[in-house]
Scaffold this motif. Structure first.
Motif, PDB file in Angstrom:
ATOM      1  N   ASP A  86      29.971  26.827  54.650  1.00  0.00           N
ATOM      2  CA  ASP A  86      28.929  27.047  53.642  1.00  0.00           C
ATOM      3  C   ASP A  86      29.449  27.864  52.469  1.00  0.00           C
ATOM      4  O   ASP A  86      29.074  27.613  51.310  1.00  0.00           O
ATOM      5  CB  ASP A  86      27.729  27.758  54.273  1.00  0.00           C
ATOM      6  N   ASP A  87      30.309  28.871  52.740  1.00  0.00           N
ATOM      7  CA  ASP A  87      30.880  29.676  51.663  1.00  0.00           C
ATOM      8  C   ASP A  87      31.802  28.838  50.784  1.00  0.00           C
ATOM      9  O   ASP A  87      31.835  28.993  49.565  1.00  0.00           O
ATOM     10  CB  ASP A  87      31.651  30.870  52.238  1.00  0.00           C
ATOM     11  N   LYS A  90      29.595  26.611  48.669  1.00  0.00           N
ATOM     12  CA  LYS A  90      28.921  27.400  47.643  1.00  0.00           C
ATOM     13  C   LYS A  90      29.886  27.753  46.515  1.00  0.00           C
ATOM     14  O   LYS A  90      29.530  27.676  45.336  1.00  0.00           O
ATOM     15  CB  LYS A  90      28.350  28.675  48.257  1.00  0.00           C
ATOM     16  N   ASP A  93      30.462  24.700  44.434  1.00  0.00           N
ATOM     17  CA  ASP A  93      29.237  24.394  43.689  1.00  0.00           C
ATOM     18  C   ASP A  93      29.033  25.352  42.523  1.00  0.00           C
ATOM     19  O   ASP A  93      28.467  24.970  41.490  1.00  0.00           O
ATOM     20  CB  ASP A  93      28.022  24.450  44.619  1.00  0.00           C
ATOM     21  N   GLU A  94      29.484  26.591  42.687  1.00  0.00           N
ATOM     22  CA  GLU A  94      29.312  27.600  41.632  1.00  0.00           C
ATOM     23  C   GLU A  94      30.369  27.466  40.537  1.00  0.00           C
ATOM     24  O   GLU A  94      30.350  28.191  39.549  1.00  0.00           O
ATOM     25  CB  GLU A  94      29.367  29.013  42.222  1.00  0.00           C
TER      26      GLU A  94
END
Length: 225
Positions: A86-87, A90, A93-94
């Motif tokens: 998930d990190d 993320k 995605d960021e």
């Protein structure tokens, strides 16, 4: 290229600094989120090596800020001990360009930097052929036919940056930032950039016509192709 290391583990940061400096990079440090934000506000970087777990905040917040800033093309590689999928998702995605979990090989870090450079500038390999000059980004050499040009470190960095931004006007300020590092530490109003460019152009002109190497009056330089 100009690199900002945002890492609170000082031994790792210094190890990366020494390695990348030997490879010809201009390296700056930020041990905290606050100091990283100050540097990013003042300077543009080719690469930001970003740890997520900083003592005064989360590296994700820096990614979010970069995303909102205009005219930024800093490539970001996340360096972190966090291994959760998930990190990683993320971070990408960021706006991060890549993700390298700790511990990692410095040679792998360098390989990923070169890979991002190729993708960013649409290169098939670590070489650029421009007007019969062959620029090798990885080996940091410039050749014309069988002749290798004897460029200084700064001359190569200037030529490299202009070639990677071909057909775009590159300002003297931008050259100063990307070739010399922190603009607060140099006098960008002096003519030292022009002197280095003049010497570079002279060495290129000694082996071939260089009318494609343009001076844009009162602004900077452009390489046309």
């Amino acid at each position: 290229m100009n690199v900002l290391i945002v890492e609170d583990e000082k031994s790792l940061a210094l190890e990366m600094d020494e390695f990348l400096s030997k490879e010809g990079f201009i390296v700056e440090h930020a041990w905290k989120k606050s100091s990283a934000e100050e540097k990013i506000f003042v300077n543009n970087y080719d690469f930001i090596l970003l740890d997520l777990g900083l003592p005064d905040g989360d590296g994700f917040e820096i990614l979010k800020q970069l995303k909102t800033m205009k005219d930024r093309d800093d490539a970001v590689i996340i360096l972190t001990a966090r291994s959760a999928v998930d990190d990683r998702i993320k971070g990408l995605d960021e706006g991060a360009d890549d993700y390298l979990p700790k511990p990692f090989s410095l040679n792998e870090l360098l390989a990923r930097i070169h890979a991002i450079t190729r993708r960013k500038h649409k290169l098939e390999k670590n070489e650029v052929n421009i007007h019969n000059f062959l620029l090798n980004i990885q080996n940091r050499t410039v050749s014309f036919g069988d002749e290798r040009l004897n460029l200084t470190k700064k001359e190569f960095e200037i030529f490299n940056y202009l070639v990677l931004n071909k057909n775009r006007v590159v300002s003297r300020m931008s050259l100063t930032e990307h070739v010399w590092g922190d603009i607060l530490e140099v006098n960008s109003d002096s003519n030292f950039v022009d002197v280095h460019v003049k010497n570079l152009r002279k060495k290129l002109a000694a082996v071939s016509v260089t009318d494609w190497f343009e001076t844009v009056r009162s602004i900077g330089y452009r390489i046309n192709c």
